[in-house]
Design a protein around this motif. Sequence first.
Motif, short mmCIF file in Angstrom:
data_model
loop_
_atom_site.label_atom_id
_atom_site.label_comp_id
_atom_site.label_asym_id
_atom_site.label_seq_id
_atom_site.Cartn_x
_atom_site.Cartn_y
_atom_site.Cartn_z
N ALA A 32 -0.53 -7.58 4.67
CA ALA A 32 0.28 -6.40 4.36
C ALA A 32 -0.89 -5.39 3.91
CB ALA A 32 0.96 -6.80 2.92
N GLN A 75 8.96 -9.84 1.08
CA GLN A 75 8.45 -8.95 2.09
C GLN A 75 8.47 -7.45 1.42
OE1 GLN A 75 6.70 -9.45 4.89
NE2 GLN A 75 6.99 -11.58 3.82
N SER A 76 9.44 -7.27 0.38
CA SER A 76 9.53 -5.95 -0.35
C SER A 76 8.22 -5.53 -1.13
CB SER A 76 10.89 -5.60 -0.86
OG SER A 76 10.93 -6.64 -1.70
N ALA A 95 5.53 -4.85 1.05
CA ALA A 95 5.39 -3.70 1.27
C ALA A 95 4.82 -2.58 0.47
CB ALA A 95 6.97 -3.36 1.86
#
Length: 268
Positions: free
Chosen positions: A43, A58-59, A62
């Motif tokens: 990331a 994943q958020s 991010a």
Amino acid sequence: MRNRINRRKLIRGGLACLLPAGLLMGRASTSLAQSRWPYENVAGKFQCHSTFDLEPYQSLFAELAELETDLAATLGVVKVKEPIHLYLFSTKGVYQQYVKQYFPDVPFRRALFVKNRGPGMVFAYMNDDFAIDLRHESTHAVLHASLPLVPLWLDEGLAEYFEVPRVERGVANPHMRTIRWATRLGRAPDIEKLEAKATLTAMDRGDYRDSWAWTHFMLHGPKEAHDELVAFLSDIQASTPPGQLSERLRRRIPDLEKRYIQHFRNWS
């Protein structure tokens, strides 16, 4: 501060302590990074190594990828050039066992940031505050990958500020309510007292809150305060003795405490 700023061995996490002098972090960093992990992800500059599936997060990753850009834009520091390794564990027990293996003299902390020669490393385990822990320690990691040194109180103030989701940073930090109540009573934290804190073990919960408050003031208060913060960090980045940030702020804002109180009384 000396004319040339030297990198220090750092280990942070809550009220963490300085890394034991005899620990060979270069060797530990290499062996950790080369180990095979069940789940791995990238990331931005963060290389994630985990004992659990990373897909549901994943958020959050991010957000971490954007953290580098946010810090660079907010503080004027150069972007990170080296990788930062995240080591994530599904349970507290596995985390404790692993940290004890590599850092046997370090007291238990819920999350850790470690930096010496080579890439910075963040260690954390799954708990109710996992996202907060990861943002907080990752902020330390980005700052120390970008700058040779960050004063302790400012380091923690920035980590407290960036530990909440981006949309909540300016308005919804848990510290806000207490600070606004104090300013209604005409109270401003002693910034020189914060600057005098030499070790993490010397900082208590109130110091973390007050460090956050002065950081909020510099990021969202008078333009002169933000400009001075950026100039201060620019001097550090250039290995130029920056002096005390409090002195620089007072030169630009003679009625510093009054402006601090007005800032939080009027903030919405």
